[in-house]
Design a protein around this motif. Sequence first.
Motif, PDB file in Angstrom:
ATOM      1  N   PHE A 120       0.894  -1.292  -0.089  1.00 44.21           N
ATOM      2  CA  PHE A 120      -0.093  -0.076  -0.030  1.00 44.21           C
ATOM      3  C   PHE A 120       0.913   1.196  -0.159  1.00 44.21           C
ATOM      4  CE2 PHE A 120      -3.122  -3.229   1.443  1.00 44.21           C
ATOM      5  CZ  PHE A 120      -4.115  -2.760   0.848  1.00 44.21           C
ATOM      6  N   ALA A 121       0.514   2.313  -0.706  1.00 42.10           N
ATOM      7  CA  ALA A 121       1.046   3.294  -0.833  1.00 42.10           C
ATOM      8  C   ALA A 121       0.311   4.809  -0.349  1.00 42.10           C
ATOM      9  CB  ALA A 121       1.714   3.750  -2.442  1.00 42.10           C
ATOM     10  N   VAL A 122       0.888   5.618   0.273  1.00 43.38           N
ATOM     11  CA  VAL A 122       0.008   6.857   0.758  1.00 43.38           C
ATOM     12  C   VAL A 122      -0.164   7.511  -0.673  1.00 43.38           C
ATOM     13  CG1 VAL A 122       0.266   9.159   1.944  1.00 43.38           C
ATOM     14  CG2 VAL A 122       1.263   7.070   3.063  1.00 43.38           C
ATOM     15  N   GLU A 123      -1.415   8.234  -0.505  1.00 46.72           N
ATOM     16  CA  GLU A 123      -2.065   9.134  -1.718  1.00 46.72           C
ATOM     17  C   GLU A 123      -2.508  10.033  -0.977  1.00 46.72           C
ATOM     18  OE1 GLU A 123      -5.302   7.525  -4.513  1.00 46.72           O
ATOM     19  OE2 GLU A 123      -3.260   6.595  -5.383  1.00 46.72           O
ATOM     20  N   GLY A 124      -2.313  11.337  -1.381  1.00 48.87           N
ATOM     21  CA  GLY A 124      -2.757  12.449  -0.889  1.00 48.87           C
ATOM     22  C   GLY A 124      -2.187  13.019   0.417  1.00 48.87           C
ATOM     23  N   GLU A 125      -2.997  14.079   0.827  1.00 44.90           N
ATOM     24  CA  GLU A 125      -2.644  14.615   2.162  1.00 44.90           C
ATOM     25  C   GLU A 125      -3.106  13.821   3.516  1.00 44.90           C
ATOM     26  OE1 GLU A 125      -0.941  17.604   2.378  1.00 44.90           O
ATOM     27  OE2 GLU A 125      -0.611  16.829   0.221  1.00 44.90           O
ATOM     28  N   GLN A 126      -2.239  14.173   4.674  1.00 45.05           N
ATOM     29  CA  GLN A 126      -3.011  13.753   5.795  1.00 45.05           C
ATOM     30  C   GLN A 126      -4.458  14.313   6.206  1.00 45.05           C
ATOM     31  OE1 GLN A 126       0.201  13.322   8.814  1.00 45.05           O
ATOM     32  NE2 GLN A 126      -1.209  13.740  10.344  1.00 45.05           N
ATOM     33  N   PHE A 127      -5.342  13.558   6.661  1.00 50.17           N
ATOM     34  CA  PHE A 127      -6.876  14.202   7.126  1.00 50.17           C
ATOM     35  C   PHE A 127      -6.894  13.620   8.464  1.00 50.17           C
ATOM     36  CE2 PHE A 127      -7.188  10.197   4.811  1.00 50.17           C
ATOM     37  CZ  PHE A 127      -8.402   9.228   5.443  1.00 50.17           C
ATOM     38  N   GLU A 128      -8.067  14.024   9.127  1.00 52.03           N
ATOM     39  CA  GLU A 128      -8.434  13.677  10.408  1.00 52.03           C
ATOM     40  C   GLU A 128      -9.937  12.840  10.329  1.00 52.03           C
ATOM     41  OE1 GLU A 128     -10.788  15.978  13.833  1.00 52.03           O
ATOM     42  OE2 GLU A 128      -8.464  16.520  13.689  1.00 52.03           O
ATOM     43  N   GLU A 129      -9.914  11.668  10.941  1.00 49.02           N
ATOM     44  CA  GLU A 129     -11.291  10.862  10.843  1.00 49.02           C
ATOM     45  C   GLU A 129     -11.415  10.495  12.255  1.00 49.02           C
ATOM     46  OE1 GLU A 129     -12.442   8.087   7.451  1.00 49.02           O
ATOM     47  OE2 GLU A 129     -11.258   7.069   8.967  1.00 49.02           O
ATOM     48  N   ALA A 130     -12.551  11.001  12.805  1.00 46.60           N
ATOM     49  CA  ALA A 130     -12.830  10.487  14.218  1.00 46.60           C
ATOM     50  C   ALA A 130     -11.872  11.182  15.162  1.00 46.60           C
ATOM     51  CB  ALA A 130     -13.281   8.837  14.190  1.00 46.60           C
ATOM     52  N   GLY A 131     -11.363  12.142  14.810  1.00 42.01           N
ATOM     53  CA  GLY A 131     -10.628  12.745  16.010  1.00 42.01           C
ATOM     54  C   GLY A 131      -9.041  12.154  15.506  1.00 42.01           C
ATOM     55  N   ILE A 132      -8.682  11.382  14.783  1.00 45.65           N
ATOM     56  CA  ILE A 132      -7.397  10.705  14.648  1.00 45.65           C
ATOM     57  C   ILE A 132      -7.013  11.001  13.103  1.00 45.65           C
ATOM     58  CG2 ILE A 132      -6.416   8.611  14.773  1.00 45.65           C
ATOM     59  CD1 ILE A 132      -8.443   7.479  16.444  1.00 45.65           C
ATOM     60  N   GLN A 133      -5.650  11.376  13.224  1.00 45.71           N
ATOM     61  CA  GLN A 133      -5.042  11.657  12.037  1.00 45.71           C
ATOM     62  C   GLN A 133      -4.734  10.353  11.083  1.00 45.71           C
ATOM     63  OE1 GLN A 133      -4.244  14.605  10.709  1.00 45.71           O
ATOM     64  NE2 GLN A 133      -5.345  15.190  12.440  1.00 45.71           N
ATOM     65  N   HIS A 134      -4.997  10.436   9.649  1.00 43.92           N
ATOM     66  CA  HIS A 134      -5.044   9.290   8.729  1.00 43.92           C
ATOM     67  C   HIS A 134      -4.156   9.524   7.577  1.00 43.92           C
ATOM     68  CE1 HIS A 134      -8.342   7.684  11.462  1.00 43.92           C
ATOM     69  NE2 HIS A 134      -8.092   6.599  10.840  1.00 43.92           N
ATOM     70  N   PHE A 135      -4.012   8.524   6.600  1.00 39.92           N
ATOM     71  CA  PHE A 135      -3.511   8.842   5.429  1.00 39.92           C
ATOM     72  C   PHE A 135      -4.381   7.768   4.576  1.00 39.92           C
ATOM     73  CE2 PHE A 135       0.533  10.492   6.875  1.00 39.92           C
ATOM     74  CZ  PHE A 135       0.525  11.519   6.192  1.00 39.92           C
ATOM     75  N   ARG A 136      -4.793   8.236   3.441  1.00 41.87           N
ATOM     76  CA  ARG A 136      -5.468   7.347   2.473  1.00 41.87           C
ATOM     77  C   ARG A 136      -4.518   6.556   1.937  1.00 41.87           C
ATOM     78  NH1 ARG A 136      -9.899   6.256  -1.223  1.00 41.87           N
ATOM     79  NH2 ARG A 136      -8.886   5.632  -3.274  1.00 41.87           N
ATOM     80  N   MET A 137      -4.448   5.109   1.829  1.00 43.81           N
ATOM     81  CA  MET A 137      -3.390   4.349   1.159  1.00 43.81           C
ATOM     82  C   MET A 137      -4.013   3.482   0.160  1.00 43.81           C
ATOM     83  SD  MET A 137      -0.835   3.170   4.632  1.00 43.81           S
ATOM     84  CE  MET A 137       0.366   2.925   3.275  1.00 43.81           C
ATOM     85  N   VAL A 138      -3.469   3.150  -1.075  1.00 37.82           N
ATOM     86  CA  VAL A 138      -3.852   2.342  -2.061  1.00 37.82           C
ATOM     87  C   VAL A 138      -2.914   1.360  -2.388  1.00 37.82           C
ATOM     88  CG1 VAL A 138      -4.531   2.515  -4.653  1.00 37.82           C
ATOM     89  CG2 VAL A 138      -5.156   4.283  -3.012  1.00 37.82           C
ATOM     90  N   LYS A 139      -3.404   0.237  -2.645  1.00 29.93           N
ATOM     91  CA  LYS A 139      -2.540  -0.868  -2.630  1.00 29.93           C
ATOM     92  C   LYS A 139      -2.028  -0.969  -4.428  1.00 29.93           C
ATOM     93  CE  LYS A 139      -2.225  -6.071  -2.436  1.00 29.93           C
ATOM     94  NZ  LYS A 139      -0.604  -5.891  -2.181  1.00 29.93           N
ATOM     95  N   LYS A 140      -0.816  -1.006  -4.487  1.00 31.63           N
ATOM     96  CA  LYS A 140      -0.123  -0.878  -6.024  1.00 31.63           C
ATOM     97  C   LYS A 140       0.010  -2.195  -6.518  1.00 31.63           C
ATOM     98  CE  LYS A 140       0.016   3.682  -5.634  1.00 31.63           C
ATOM     99  NZ  LYS A 140      -0.865   4.431  -6.234  1.00 31.63           N
TER     100      LYS A 140
END
Length: 140
Positions: A120-140
């Motif tokens: 999986f590779a990070v795609e895009g900017e860090q974001f908050e979900e349910a008060g926790i920092q996340h990254f969207r990751m896509v399987k390459k």
Amino acid sequence: MELLQVNKIRTQEELESAFAIRKQVFVVEQGCPPELEWENEDVSHHFLALLDNQPCGACRWRKTDNGYKLERFAVLKEYRGKRVGQALVAAALADIPDSANSIYLNAQVEAVSLYAKFGFAVEGEQFEEAGIQHFRMVKK
């Protein structure tokens, strides 16, 4: 040698175990609002990790408009560092149909390296979900 296994959930009892683990990790430990934690359960494929027959981790995947989404990876605190998370990711990926064109997830920041091991590779900017920092990751 501890026996680690991950099973696709087949019974209501196993599902309750998975929900209890998720509640402990996400709601109690991380402070996620319970109403955000339980959604899409009926359209998801759930997994339960057992270490020496003790429920210790859970996850699920579901088909969305964007592809196949892995989510709700939770490992009880006392079982972390025992490869439970890796076993859960491997089991979920093995269960997704071979025809899947897109597999993705929203990773909590500290879990990015775990998912990266599986391609999986990070795609895009860090974001908050349910008060926790996340990254969207896509399987390459």
